[in-house]
Write an enzyme that holds these catalytic residues in place. Structure first.
Site, PDB file in Angstrom:
ATOM      1  N   GLU A   2       0.838  -1.196   0.000  1.00 44.41           N
ATOM      2  CA  GLU A   2       0.000   0.000   0.000  1.00 44.41           C
ATOM      3  C   GLU A   2       0.874   1.248   0.000  1.00 44.41           C
ATOM      4  OE1 GLU A   2      -3.372   2.309   2.679  1.00 44.41           O
ATOM      5  OE2 GLU A   2      -2.137   0.773   3.604  1.00 44.41           O
ATOM      6  N   GLU A  10     -20.709   4.768   5.177  1.00 47.92           N
ATOM      7  CA  GLU A  10     -21.605   4.409   6.286  1.00 47.92           C
ATOM      8  C   GLU A  10     -20.911   4.381   7.642  1.00 47.92           C
ATOM      9  OE1 GLU A  10     -21.579  -0.437   6.219  1.00 47.92           O
ATOM     10  OE2 GLU A  10     -22.939   0.566   4.844  1.00 47.92           O
TER      11      GLU A  10
END
Length: 179
Positions: free
Chosen positions: A119, A138
């Protein structure tokens, strides 16, 4: 002198959900030894350092489930499939602090956990901020705070900021030749 390479000769997806995949790799070292290595694949993310017109910086305080606590951080987030990192930075800034940057400058890239993942985090400075609205994820529930660079430094010194990407962003900004 050329470095000898490690060669992956077998990969198996152990787990995959959303943008994250855990891969079990069989690797042959330059000396012929066979090792098993697990790698977390991630498409990369963005870190945004929002600077206000008054020269202060916006941090978000959010709950980090793996740690079981809230952390103060520079806004950050993942990149959607096919999205450029600069577009991801603009989108994440709107989602997390409700602002759109008038200007966006890429400052640096780094690998936060190179021992387990490839990453890469792409750090942007954003300024000329204007109100904008975007749909939050959310699980995003943020408290916003605006701090001077010296206040952020004090918070780091007191252990109130412990997030790696925020520490890297702060120390980059603190250098005299930078913003």
């Amino acid at each position: 002198m050329a470095k000898k390479k490690y060669r992956v000769f077998k990969k198996k997806v152990v787990y995959s959900k959303g943008p994250i995949r855990l891969i079990d790799c069989k690797v042959r070292t330059p000396h012929g030894k066979v090792l098993s290595r697990q790698v977390l694949e991630h498409p990369g993310c963005v870190v945004i350092i929002p600077r206000t017109d008054g020269g202060k910086y916006v941090l978000v305080r959010q709950y980090r489930f793996p740690l079981g606590k809230y952390l103060w951080e520079f806004p950050a987030g993942g990149r959607e499939p096919g999205e450029t990192f600069s577009h991801a930075a603009k989108r994440e800034l709107m989602e997390e602090i409700g602002m759109e940057p008038g200007k966006l400058e890429k400052l640096l890239e780094f690998y936060p956990t190179p021992g387990i993942s490839g990453e890469k985090m792409h750090v942007f400075l954003a300024w000329g901020l204007e109100p904008a609205v975007a749909q939050k994820d959310e699980d995003e529930d943020f408290e916003l705070g605006t701090f001077s660079l010296s206040e952020i430094g004090r918070m780091i010194h007191l252990g109130e900021i412990v997030d790696g990407k925020t520490l890297i962003g702060f120390f980059y900004l603190e250098k005299p030749k930078n913003h």
